[in-house]
Structures are given as structure tokens and as C-alpha cells.
Design a protein around this motif. Structure first.
Motif, PDB file in Angstrom:
ATOM      1  N   VAL A   1      27.095   5.210  -7.891  1.00  0.00           N
ATOM      2  CA  VAL A   1      27.020   6.573  -8.416  1.00  0.00           C
ATOM      3  C   VAL A   1      28.215   6.923  -9.291  1.00  0.00           C
ATOM      4  O   VAL A   1      28.064   7.516 -10.364  1.00  0.00           O
ATOM      5  CB  VAL A   1      26.889   7.588  -7.260  1.00  0.00           C
ATOM      6  N   ILE A   2      29.428   6.551  -8.852  1.00  0.00           N
ATOM      7  CA  ILE A   2      30.620   7.007  -9.574  1.00  0.00           C
ATOM      8  C   ILE A   2      31.592   5.864  -9.877  1.00  0.00           C
ATOM      9  O   ILE A   2      32.804   6.073  -9.969  1.00  0.00           O
ATOM     10  CB  ILE A   2      31.363   8.128  -8.801  1.00  0.00           C
TER      11      ILE A   2
ATOM     12  N   TRP B   1      36.698  13.330 -18.963  1.00  0.00           N
ATOM     13  CA  TRP B   1      37.035  14.521 -18.178  1.00  0.00           C
ATOM     14  C   TRP B   1      37.018  15.762 -19.046  1.00  0.00           C
ATOM     15  O   TRP B   1      36.430  16.790 -18.669  1.00  0.00           O
ATOM     16  CB  TRP B   1      38.424  14.368 -17.516  1.00  0.00           C
ATOM     17  N   ALA B   2      37.645  15.727 -20.211  1.00  0.00           N
ATOM     18  CA  ALA B   2      37.737  16.897 -21.074  1.00  0.00           C
ATOM     19  C   ALA B   2      36.357  17.362 -21.531  1.00  0.00           C
ATOM     20  O   ALA B   2      36.072  18.564 -21.574  1.00  0.00           O
ATOM     21  CB  ALA B   2      38.619  16.593 -22.280  1.00  0.00           C
ATOM     22  N   THR B   3      35.482  16.428 -21.848  1.00  0.00           N
ATOM     23  CA  THR B   3      34.131  16.781 -22.270  1.00  0.00           C
ATOM     24  C   THR B   3      33.363  17.446 -21.144  1.00  0.00           C
ATOM     25  O   THR B   3      32.603  18.403 -21.355  1.00  0.00           O
ATOM     26  CB  THR B   3      33.379  15.524 -22.745  1.00  0.00           C
ATOM     27  N   THR B   4      33.558  16.958 -19.927  1.00  0.00           N
ATOM     28  CA  THR B   4      32.886  17.522 -18.759  1.00  0.00           C
ATOM     29  C   THR B   4      33.435  18.896 -18.406  1.00  0.00           C
ATOM     30  O   THR B   4      32.688  19.796 -18.002  1.00  0.00           O
ATOM     31  CB  THR B   4      33.040  16.573 -17.562  1.00  0.00           C
ATOM     32  N   ALA B   5      34.748  19.075 -18.559  1.00  0.00           N
ATOM     33  CA  ALA B   5      35.399  20.320 -18.154  1.00  0.00           C
ATOM     34  C   ALA B   5      35.251  21.436 -19.173  1.00  0.00           C
ATOM     35  O   ALA B   5      35.263  22.620 -18.810  1.00  0.00           O
ATOM     36  CB  ALA B   5      36.882  20.051 -17.901  1.00  0.00           C
ATOM     37  N   ALA B   6      35.104  21.098 -20.445  1.00  0.00           N
ATOM     38  CA  ALA B   6      35.129  22.099 -21.511  1.00  0.00           C
ATOM     39  C   ALA B   6      34.094  23.212 -21.353  1.00  0.00           C
ATOM     40  O   ALA B   6      34.417  24.382 -21.577  1.00  0.00           O
ATOM     41  CB  ALA B   6      34.980  21.414 -22.863  1.00  0.00           C
TER      42      ALA B   6
ATOM     43  N   ALA C   1      51.376  29.778   7.191  1.00  0.00           N
ATOM     44  CA  ALA C   1      52.487  30.667   7.523  1.00  0.00           C
ATOM     45  C   ALA C   1      53.781  30.248   6.840  1.00  0.00           C
ATOM     46  O   ALA C   1      54.733  31.031   6.769  1.00  0.00           O
ATOM     47  CB  ALA C   1      52.685  30.703   9.040  1.00  0.00           C
ATOM     48  N   HIS C   2      53.830  29.026   6.322  1.00  0.00           N
ATOM     49  CA  HIS C   2      55.003  28.549   5.589  1.00  0.00           C
ATOM     50  C   HIS C   2      54.837  28.915   4.113  1.00  0.00           C
ATOM     51  O   HIS C   2      53.877  28.504   3.459  1.00  0.00           O
ATOM     52  CB  HIS C   2      55.161  27.043   5.782  1.00  0.00           C
ATOM     53  N   ASP C   3      55.773  29.681   3.598  1.00  0.00           N
ATOM     54  CA  ASP C   3      55.616  30.295   2.278  1.00  0.00           C
ATOM     55  C   ASP C   3      55.478  29.292   1.148  1.00  0.00           C
ATOM     56  O   ASP C   3      54.886  29.612   0.114  1.00  0.00           O
ATOM     57  CB  ASP C   3      56.804  31.215   1.981  1.00  0.00           C
ATOM     58  N   LEU C   4      56.035  28.093   1.292  1.00  0.00           N
ATOM     59  CA  LEU C   4      55.975  27.118   0.213  1.00  0.00           C
ATOM     60  C   LEU C   4      54.853  26.099   0.393  1.00  0.00           C
ATOM     61  O   LEU C   4      54.902  25.001  -0.133  1.00  0.00           O
ATOM     62  CB  LEU C   4      57.317  26.406   0.053  1.00  0.00           C
ATOM     63  N   VAL C   5      53.823  26.492   1.138  1.00  0.00           N
ATOM     64  CA  VAL C   5      52.616  25.668   1.251  1.00  0.00           C
ATOM     65  C   VAL C   5      51.470  26.397   0.567  1.00  0.00           C
ATOM     66  O   VAL C   5      51.205  27.572   0.848  1.00  0.00           O
ATOM     67  CB  VAL C   5      52.251  25.367   2.711  1.00  0.00           C
ATOM     68  N   ALA C   6      50.810  25.706  -0.359  1.00  0.00           N
ATOM     69  CA  ALA C   6      49.638  26.230  -1.055  1.00  0.00           C
ATOM     70  C   ALA C   6      48.411  25.405  -0.678  1.00  0.00           C
ATOM     71  O   ALA C   6      48.506  24.445   0.093  1.00  0.00           O
ATOM     72  CB  ALA C   6      49.859  26.214  -2.564  1.00  0.00           C
ATOM     73  N   CYS C   7      47.261  25.781  -1.230  1.00  0.00           N
ATOM     74  CA  CYS C   7      46.007  25.130  -0.845  1.00  0.00           C
ATOM     75  C   CYS C   7      45.087  25.031  -2.058  1.00  0.00           C
ATOM     76  O   CYS C   7      45.033  25.947  -2.880  1.00  0.00           O
ATOM     77  CB  CYS C   7      45.330  25.940   0.257  1.00  0.00           C
ATOM     78  N   LYS C   8      44.381  23.921  -2.157  1.00  0.00           N
ATOM     79  CA  LYS C   8      43.422  23.737  -3.238  1.00  0.00           C
ATOM     80  C   LYS C   8      42.009  24.058  -2.764  1.00  0.00           C
ATOM     81  O   LYS C   8      41.538  23.523  -1.757  1.00  0.00           O
ATOM     82  CB  LYS C   8      43.468  22.298  -3.761  1.00  0.00           C
ATOM     83  N   LEU C   9      41.358  24.922  -3.520  1.00  0.00           N
ATOM     84  CA  LEU C   9      39.935  25.180  -3.345  1.00  0.00           C
ATOM     85  C   LEU C   9      39.220  24.087  -4.125  1.00  0.00           C
ATOM     86  O   LEU C   9      38.879  24.234  -5.295  1.00  0.00           O
ATOM     87  CB  LEU C   9      39.590  26.575  -3.879  1.00  0.00           C
ATOM     88  N   SER C  10      39.035  22.969  -3.474  1.00  0.00           N
ATOM     89  CA  SER C  10      38.585  21.756  -4.155  1.00  0.00           C
ATOM     90  C   SER C  10      37.910  20.838  -3.149  1.00  0.00           C
ATOM     91  O   SER C  10      38.023  21.026  -1.939  1.00  0.00           O
ATOM     92  CB  SER C  10      39.788  21.034  -4.786  1.00  0.00           C
ATOM     93  N   GLY C  11      37.194  19.850  -3.669  1.00  0.00           N
ATOM     94  CA  GLY C  11      36.633  18.811  -2.818  1.00  0.00           C
ATOM     95  C   GLY C  11      35.461  19.226  -1.961  1.00  0.00           C
ATOM     96  O   GLY C  11      34.904  18.399  -1.226  1.00  0.00           O
ATOM     97  N   PHE C  12      35.055  20.487  -2.048  1.00  0.00           N
ATOM     98  CA  PHE C  12      34.066  20.999  -1.102  1.00  0.00           C
ATOM     99  C   PHE C  12      32.654  20.454  -1.330  1.00  0.00           C
ATOM    100  O   PHE C  12      31.822  20.513  -0.423  1.00  0.00           O
ATOM    101  CB  PHE C  12      34.052  22.530  -1.111  1.00  0.00           C
TER     102      PHE C  12
ATOM    103  N   VAL D   1      34.826  12.381  -8.259  1.00  0.00           N
ATOM    104  CA  VAL D   1      34.308  12.280  -6.891  1.00  0.00           C
ATOM    105  C   VAL D   1      33.258  13.359  -6.648  1.00  0.00           C
ATOM    106  O   VAL D   1      32.247  13.135  -5.962  1.00  0.00           O
ATOM    107  CB  VAL D   1      35.453  12.396  -5.865  1.00  0.00           C
ATOM    108  N   SER D   2      33.463  14.533  -7.247  1.00  0.00           N
ATOM    109  CA  SER D   2      32.542  15.651  -7.038  1.00  0.00           C
ATOM    110  C   SER D   2      31.140  15.371  -7.558  1.00  0.00           C
ATOM    111  O   SER D   2      30.185  16.063  -7.175  1.00  0.00           O
ATOM    112  CB  SER D   2      33.096  16.913  -7.694  1.00  0.00           C
ATOM    113  N   VAL D   3      30.978  14.357  -8.400  1.00  0.00           N
ATOM    114  CA  VAL D   3      29.643  13.984  -8.872  1.00  0.00           C
ATOM    115  C   VAL D   3      28.747  13.619  -7.693  1.00  0.00           C
ATOM    116  O   VAL D   3      27.524  13.839  -7.719  1.00  0.00           O
ATOM    117  CB  VAL D   3      29.742  12.815  -9.878  1.00  0.00           C
ATOM    118  N   LEU D   4      29.334  13.100  -6.630  1.00  0.00           N
ATOM    119  CA  LEU D   4      28.562  12.736  -5.443  1.00  0.00           C
ATOM    120  C   LEU D   4      27.865  13.938  -4.821  1.00  0.00           C
ATOM    121  O   LEU D   4      26.849  13.784  -4.143  1.00  0.00           O
ATOM    122  CB  LEU D   4      29.478  12.088  -4.401  1.00  0.00           C
ATOM    123  N   GLY D   5      28.418  15.148  -5.038  1.00  0.00           N
ATOM    124  CA  GLY D   5      27.846  16.348  -4.430  1.00  0.00           C
ATOM    125  C   GLY D   5      27.249  17.315  -5.419  1.00  0.00           C
ATOM    126  O   GLY D   5      26.953  18.456  -5.046  1.00  0.00           O
TER     127      GLY D   5
END
Length: 309
Positions: free
Chosen positions: A27-28, A37-42, A192-203, A240-244
Motif C-alpha cells: 500500500v505505501i 508530499w507538497a503536491t499532496t499537501a497543497a 501538566a508539564h508546561d514544556l510538553v506539547a502534543c500532535k493531533l496526528s496519526g489518528f 503512513v496516513s494513506v493506510l487509513g
């Protein structure tokens, strides 16, 4: 502005993606270039991206940094260094990458706690040493996690409060109702640790079922409450997201989920958080816009369709 804070590129004639099984290869398998990537993202309005390492091979990062030096769309690189089998100082390895071609685009490195058989690996001396070396250089530590790794990740963050860290893919919750409460507790604790962020990704690939905005909502809402929009960022996890379902599905579900937020809060998730969290990213993007540069900075012997690891 929209920034893809988590995408990949690879060419398996250069370097195998050993994590793929045979069905995934079909599949991938790729290859996937910067132009792909740029063509897909544009169509989604995404103009710049953050490449994230794909395999634990020290040769991959310098190759992508060299590509980023020529391609303004690859505004930052989250690379990889060997902290387990190579006993050399992490700081020296980071400095060598920064001194090489495209080194100014190195914004951090990733550690894959999910792939280590020890669920407490992230709370081990090599990872703590790396975290300190990154913090000393204003670089970021990306964390590829499963829910079982969140407790160790929280201890890592507590012991290194000066180092910016980013939880990839919401720590990959299982989407089983029985597991939700524990995941919620653990993700809230690390937030709760101020210098930790999170990605809304991979779902799109959390499980084998079709992802929808409704299925994602309980998990996205917990993370949004815990981190806030100024510590959350969009990532496509392409290819990887192509799988979903693919890039368009990842964007559409994100748009649906973020519709509850104000325009300023949405802008933070789409671009603002990545710009503030990843060192050098904002400057690289602003420079490419200021100079109205074409995507390929230099055509000397290479072009933006070059295939890499």
C-alpha cells in the motif's frame, strides 16, 4: 498558514523501512519525495512541513538536512541519533549534525519508546542524557509513544523541565472503551508539564476501523483540554496516513474537530504551535516567504524530487 508538523519521506532503494510488513509494503511502499508530499499537501493549504525520522539509521538525518537546505518547503527536520549502541556523547552528535549541510534546519530528534520492549525505556539514562543535550541546544525531543510508555515519559519530562518535548499521535490510544480512563489520566499527567506539547496526528491508523471525527472527538477533546490549542499541532503522518484514508481525510477530520475553537485557537493548532515549539521553523518559513523563494533553493546537481531514505 498551515504547517504539517509531522510527515515522512522515503525511498526504499536507498534505505528499507523495516517496520513495514508485506501488506503495508503493497500500500505505501513508496518511494515518496518532497514533491510528492507538497503536491499532496497543497490542496489543504499546507505550505511548509516538518520532516520526522522514519528509521533508526544515523545516515538518514544528514541526507534529509541536505535536502532541506535546498527545498524551502522542508522547513525543519526532526532527526535521529543512536543513543543506545553508540556510547558517544549525544551533544557531540547533535553538534555534528548542526555543523553539516542544512544543519540549521535540525530542530530536534525523535525517540521511539513504543518500539522498545521496556515500557520504562524513556526513563533511562541514555534518554535523560539526550533530553539534557537537546535542552542545552534549544532543540526539541519528539516522543513516539504507546499508552504504556506515558508514565515513563511523564517522569522524563519531570526530570528535564527545560527541554521542550512533543508527544506524537496523542500517544496512540487504543480506542477501546476499557482503556480510555487510564489513557486520559496518563495524557493529562504529562500535559501538566508546561514544556510538553502534543500532535493531533496519526489518528487515521489508530486501529483497523475507519476513523471519523465522531470517533476521534473524545480523545481529541481530552488532549485539547489538557494541553490547550497553544500546545497542540496538526500533523498528517503522511504517507503512513494513506493506510487509513490519506491526507485529505486527516485534514477534513482535523477541520471538523477544530471547528469548536475560535479562529485564533484554530490558527495555533494549524501553525502557531509548531512555529513556537520547533526552533528555527518560524525563521525558515518567514525567510522563504520574505524572499518569495521558489521551492527549490539550489539546483546544483539536485532537485526537489530527489528521493531520500
Amino acid at each position: 498558514m498551515r504547517i504539517d508538523a509531522h510527515h515522512h519521506l522515503w525511498d526504499q532503494t536507498v534505505r528499507r523501512q523495516s517496520w513495514m510488513d508485506e501488506a503495508t509494503q503493497v500500500v505505501i511502499g513508496g518511494p515518496y519525495t518532497a514533491d510528492d508530499w507538497a503536491t499532496t499537501a497543497a490542496p489543504a493549504g499546507v505550505t511548509h512541513g516538518v520532516f520526522v525520522q522514519t528509521v533508526p539509521d544515523p545516515a538518514e538525518t544528514p541526507e534529509v538536512l541536505a535536502l532541506a537546505a535546498e527545498d524551502a518547503r522542508l522547513a525543519a527536520v526532526v532527526g535521529w541519533i543512536d543513543i543506545d549502541t553508540d556510547t558517544g556523547a549525544a551533544g557531540a552528535k547533535l553538534d555534528a549534525l548542526r555543523e553539516g549541510t542544512g544543519g540549521e534546519h535540525l530542530t530536534g530528534v525523535r525517540v521511539a519508546g513504543e518500539h522498545n520492549p521496556d515500557p520504562d525505556y524513556l526513563d533511562s539514562p541514555p534518554v535523560h542524557n539526550l533530553a539534557r543535550a537537546l535542552g542545552d541546544r534549544n532543540l526539541t525531543l519528539d516522543l513516539l509513544l504507546a499508552p504504556a510508555n506515558l508514565r515513563a515519559a511523564e517522569r522524563l519530562a519531570a526530570a528535564n523541565p527545560e527541554t521542550r518535548m512533543i508527544v506524537n499521535h496523542l500517544a496512540k490510544p487504543t480506542l477501546r472503551n476499557a482503556d480510555f480512563t487510564e489513557w486520559e489520566r496518563a495524557i493529562t499527567a504529562i500535559a501538566a508539564h508546561d514544556l510538553v506539547a502534543c500532535k493531533l496526528s496519526g489518528f487515521l491508523t489508530f486501529d483497523g476501523r475507519k476513523m471519523t471525527a465522531e470517533r476521534l472527538a473524545p480523545y481529541g477533546s481530552v488532549a485539547l483540554t489538557a494541553f490547550g490549542p497553544n500546545r497542540m499541532m496538526f500533523g498528517s503522518d503522511w504517507p503512513v496516513s494513506v493506510l487509513g484514508g490519506g491526507y485529505a481525510d486527516a485534514v477534513a477530520i482535523t477541520e471538523n474537530f477544530l471547528a469548536q475553537l475560535s479562529p485564533a485557537e484554530q490558527a495555533a493548532v494549524w501553525a502557531g504551535t509548531a512555529r513556537s515549539w520547533y526552533s528555527g521553523l518560524a525563521a525558515a518559513i518567514d525567510e522563504s516567504i520574505r524572499t518569495d523563494s521558489t521551492p527549490t533553493r539550489s539546483a546544483a546537481g539536485r532537485d526537489s524530487s530527489q528521493r531520500i531514505s
